[in-house]
Design a protein around this motif. Structure first.
Motif, PDB file in Angstrom:
ATOM      1  N   VAL A   6       1.367  16.808  13.376  1.00  0.00           N
ATOM      2  CA  VAL A   6       0.675  16.446  12.214  1.00  0.00           C
ATOM      3  C   VAL A   6       1.253  15.890  11.066  1.00  0.00           C
ATOM      4  O   VAL A   6       0.885  14.411  10.371  1.00  0.00           O
ATOM      5  N   GLN A   7       2.299  16.462  10.740  1.00  0.00           N
ATOM      6  CA  GLN A   7       3.114  15.906   9.595  1.00  0.00           C
ATOM      7  C   GLN A   7       3.907  14.839   9.976  1.00  0.00           C
ATOM      8  O   GLN A   7       4.197  14.020   9.319  1.00  0.00           O
ATOM      9  N   THR A   8       4.526  14.756  11.327  1.00  0.00           N
ATOM     10  CA  THR A   8       5.142  13.486  11.827  1.00  0.00           C
ATOM     11  C   THR A   8       4.091  12.574  11.593  1.00  0.00           C
ATOM     12  O   THR A   8       4.729  11.301  11.297  1.00  0.00           O
ATOM     13  N   VAL A   9       2.976  12.495  12.111  1.00  0.00           N
ATOM     14  CA  VAL A   9       2.222  11.410  11.797  1.00  0.00           C
ATOM     15  C   VAL A   9       2.039  11.100  10.406  1.00  0.00           C
ATOM     16  O   VAL A   9       2.207   9.543   9.996  1.00  0.00           O
ATOM     17  N   MET A  10       1.780  11.814   9.341  1.00  0.00           N
ATOM     18  CA  MET A  10       1.468  11.421   8.150  1.00  0.00           C
ATOM     19  C   MET A  10       2.815  10.954   7.315  1.00  0.00           C
ATOM     20  O   MET A  10       2.689  10.084   6.800  1.00  0.00           O
ATOM     21  N   LEU A  11       3.903  11.705   7.760  1.00  0.00           N
ATOM     22  CA  LEU A  11       5.133  11.295   6.973  1.00  0.00           C
ATOM     23  C   LEU A  11       5.598   9.826   7.409  1.00  0.00           C
ATOM     24  O   LEU A  11       6.113   9.082   6.682  1.00  0.00           O
ATOM     25  N   SER A  12       5.498   9.727   8.636  1.00  0.00           N
ATOM     26  CA  SER A  12       5.823   8.207   9.143  1.00  0.00           C
ATOM     27  C   SER A  12       4.891   7.097   8.519  1.00  0.00           C
ATOM     28  O   SER A  12       5.323   6.250   7.920  1.00  0.00           O
ATOM     29  N   LEU A  13       3.554   7.374   8.531  1.00  0.00           N
ATOM     30  CA  LEU A  13       2.674   6.384   7.730  1.00  0.00           C
ATOM     31  C   LEU A  13       3.019   6.171   6.117  1.00  0.00           C
ATOM     32  O   LEU A  13       3.087   5.180   5.893  1.00  0.00           O
ATOM     33  N   ILE A  14       3.365   7.356   5.648  1.00  0.00           N
ATOM     34  CA  ILE A  14       3.635   7.207   4.219  1.00  0.00           C
ATOM     35  C   ILE A  14       4.973   6.529   3.936  1.00  0.00           C
ATOM     36  O   ILE A  14       5.104   5.748   3.151  1.00  0.00           O
ATOM     37  N   ALA A  15       6.071   6.789   4.736  1.00  0.00           N
ATOM     38  CA  ALA A  15       7.281   6.051   4.768  1.00  0.00           C
ATOM     39  C   ALA A  15       7.051   4.669   4.933  1.00  0.00           C
ATOM     40  O   ALA A  15       7.613   3.786   4.169  1.00  0.00           O
ATOM     41  N   ILE A  16       6.235   4.040   6.053  1.00  0.00           N
ATOM     42  CA  ILE A  16       5.925   2.741   6.148  1.00  0.00           C
ATOM     43  C   ILE A  16       5.284   2.169   4.912  1.00  0.00           C
ATOM     44  O   ILE A  16       5.476   1.238   4.378  1.00  0.00           O
ATOM     45  N   ALA A  17       4.306   2.859   4.298  1.00  0.00           N
ATOM     46  CA  ALA A  17       3.580   2.320   3.263  1.00  0.00           C
ATOM     47  C   ALA A  17       4.476   2.167   1.965  1.00  0.00           C
ATOM     48  O   ALA A  17       4.421   1.159   1.241  1.00  0.00           O
ATOM     49  N   ILE A  18       5.344   3.230   1.637  1.00  0.00           N
ATOM     50  CA  ILE A  18       6.236   3.151   0.741  1.00  0.00           C
ATOM     51  C   ILE A  18       6.965   1.716   0.633  1.00  0.00           C
ATOM     52  O   ILE A  18       7.236   0.838  -0.293  1.00  0.00           O
ATOM     53  N   LEU A  19       7.404   1.457   1.770  1.00  0.00           N
ATOM     54  CA  LEU A  19       8.395   0.226   2.122  1.00  0.00           C
ATOM     55  C   LEU A  19       7.622  -0.905   2.004  1.00  0.00           C
ATOM     56  O   LEU A  19       7.989  -2.090   1.415  1.00  0.00           O
ATOM     57  N   VAL A  20       6.253  -1.007   2.441  1.00  0.00           N
ATOM     58  CA  VAL A  20       5.518  -2.253   2.669  1.00  0.00           C
ATOM     59  C   VAL A  20       4.928  -2.570   1.260  1.00  0.00           C
ATOM     60  O   VAL A  20       4.826  -3.668   0.728  1.00  0.00           O
ATOM     61  N   ARG A  21       4.555  -1.428   0.291  1.00  0.00           N
ATOM     62  CA  ARG A  21       4.235  -1.711  -0.947  1.00  0.00           C
ATOM     63  C   ARG A  21       5.028  -1.338  -2.077  1.00  0.00           C
ATOM     64  O   ARG A  21       4.730  -0.981  -3.187  1.00  0.00           O
ATOM     65  N   ARG A  22       6.457  -1.709  -1.686  1.00  0.00           N
ATOM     66  CA  ARG A  22       7.461  -1.249  -2.744  1.00  0.00           C
ATOM     67  C   ARG A  22       7.222  -2.080  -4.087  1.00  0.00           C
ATOM     68  O   ARG A  22       7.976  -1.773  -5.102  1.00  0.00           O
ATOM     69  N   GLY A  23       6.643  -3.013  -3.985  1.00  0.00           N
ATOM     70  CA  GLY A  23       6.275  -3.867  -5.057  1.00  0.00           C
ATOM     71  C   GLY A  23       5.558  -3.213  -6.247  1.00  0.00           C
ATOM     72  O   GLY A  23       5.488  -3.487  -7.411  1.00  0.00           O
ATOM     73  N   ASP A  24       4.874  -2.043  -5.688  1.00  0.00           N
ATOM     74  CA  ASP A  24       4.013  -1.453  -6.636  1.00  0.00           C
ATOM     75  C   ASP A  24       4.714  -0.206  -7.703  1.00  0.00           C
ATOM     76  O   ASP A  24       4.019   0.398  -8.457  1.00  0.00           O
ATOM     77  N   PHE A  25       5.823  -0.015  -7.099  1.00  0.00           N
ATOM     78  CA  PHE A  25       6.624   1.003  -8.092  1.00  0.00           C
ATOM     79  C   PHE A  25       6.880   0.212  -9.341  1.00  0.00           C
ATOM     80  O   PHE A  25       7.302  -1.150  -9.654  1.00  0.00           O
ATOM     81  N   ALA A  26       6.610   1.135 -10.443  1.00  0.00           N
ATOM     82  CA  ALA A  26       6.928   0.559 -11.837  1.00  0.00           C
ATOM     83  C   ALA A  26       8.247   0.107 -12.282  1.00  0.00           C
ATOM     84  O   ALA A  26       8.415  -0.931 -13.159  1.00  0.00           O
ATOM     85  N   ALA A  27       9.107   0.747 -11.566  1.00  0.00           N
ATOM     86  CA  ALA A  27      10.706   0.361 -12.065  1.00  0.00           C
ATOM     87  C   ALA A  27      11.023  -0.879 -11.166  1.00  0.00           C
ATOM     88  O   ALA A  27      12.148  -1.114 -11.332  1.00  0.00           O
ATOM     89  N   GLY A  28      10.277  -1.178 -10.366  1.00  0.00           N
ATOM     90  CA  GLY A  28      10.672  -2.386  -9.418  1.00  0.00           C
ATOM     91  C   GLY A  28      10.829  -1.758  -8.189  1.00  0.00           C
ATOM     92  O   GLY A  28      10.807  -0.739  -7.591  1.00  0.00           O
TER      93      GLY A  28
END
Length: 288
Positions: free
Chosen positions: A226-248
């Motif tokens: 289960v954690q493999t599924v969740m962590l993989s999706l979270i990693a993808i989300a972070i990279l796809v939405r990297r523009g959402d980070f306040a510091a750039g």
């Protein structure tokens, strides 16, 4: 003539009860629908979801948990043994309970009258009660079952997962108890509502603590999957939405690295117990 070896657990005592299977099947469609909205259409949560989640990265992180939860409950519905799924119920109950409390605390922030809000409220007001009820009933029925010897997670993996889980619980407590203070330190913009929602996500670190404390392959394998599924999706989300980070966008990479490091530990744990299983099977066959 050799005497048949008993199974690692008495299947009669350790079976998944019908009520548990029914609950799992009821929950799965809610989680899948929420995943589709929040992960594939994260910018449209105001019109499609129970509340408008900003920035989209928060919606995608929550969606990753939803797909992991759907995967877990599908496995619960088809599992033969309670011992294979039992460790997942305390984290699920904690996650749902925190979101239920969050809903009450931030009632005015939700899109009342929308079908998605009705589904959200039904899920997080009812799920904690039913999840705890079926887990207690199944655990009592399986109390006399004894898990036999078998492969365990390596000590190093258990230590890392246990430490990670405790750290995640500390983060969850900070986000939930002081959403303004801790949320102000978060790498992307959060409101008190989204801070407490992320607290529920990080409270799933309880799963790592339970996995580390137990360590037996039949009981921890599903939680690692289960954690493999969740962590993989979270990693993808972070990279796809990297523009959402306040510091750039560059600030996303260290955050993603932490998630990928945990994913590597979880994957390593799965590989280690998978390699141990054939050896244990050969040992059992030679002693038959």
């Amino acid at each position: 003539m050799s005497t048949p070896r008993p199974s690692s657990m008495d299947a009669a005592d350790d079976r998944v009860r019908p009520a548990t299977r029914v609950l799992a099947l009821v929950i799965v469609p809610f989680l899948l629908a929420a995943f589709v909205i929040c992960y594939l259409m994260p910018a449209r949560t105001l019109e499609l979801f129970a509340w408008g989640i900003k920035p989209p990265l928060t919606a995608m992180v929550l969606a990753a948990v939803y797909l992991g939860g759907a995967f877990f409950f599908v496995r619960v519905a088809v599992a033969r043994r309670w011992s294979e799924v039992a460790l997942g119920f305390p984290p699920v109950a904690l996650f749902a309970s925190l979101l239920g409390v969050t809903t009450v605390l931030h009632w005015d922030r939700f899109t009342h009258g929308h079908v998605s809000f009705a589904a959200w409220a039904a899920l997080y007001f009812a799920a904690p009660v039913f999840v705890v009820a079926v887990a207690v009933r199944n655990s009592r029925a399986a109390r006399g079952a004894v898990l036999g010897p078998g492969p365990r997670l390596p000590a190093a993996v258990r230590i890392v997962l246990g430490g990670t889980g405790l750290a995640e619980l500390v983060v969850a407590a900070g986000l939930f108890g002081s959403p303004g203070l801790v949320g102000g330190l978060w790498p992307w913009a959060v409101t008190p509502l989204t801070a407490r929602t992320l607290a529920a996500v990080y409270a799933l670190g309880l799963a790592n603590v339970l996995v580390a404390a137990d360590g037996r392959a039949p009981r921890v394998r599903l939680q690692l999957e289960v954690q493999t599924v969740m962590l993989s999706l979270i990693a993808i989300a972070i990279l796809v939405r990297r523009g959402d980070f306040a510091a750039g966008p560059a600030a996303a990479y260290p955050f993603a690295a932490v998630v990928l490091a945990e994913l590597a530990v979880v994957t390593g744990g799965l590989i280690s117990i998978s390699r141990s299983r054939p050896a244990a099977a050969r040992l059992g066959h030679s002693g038959a």
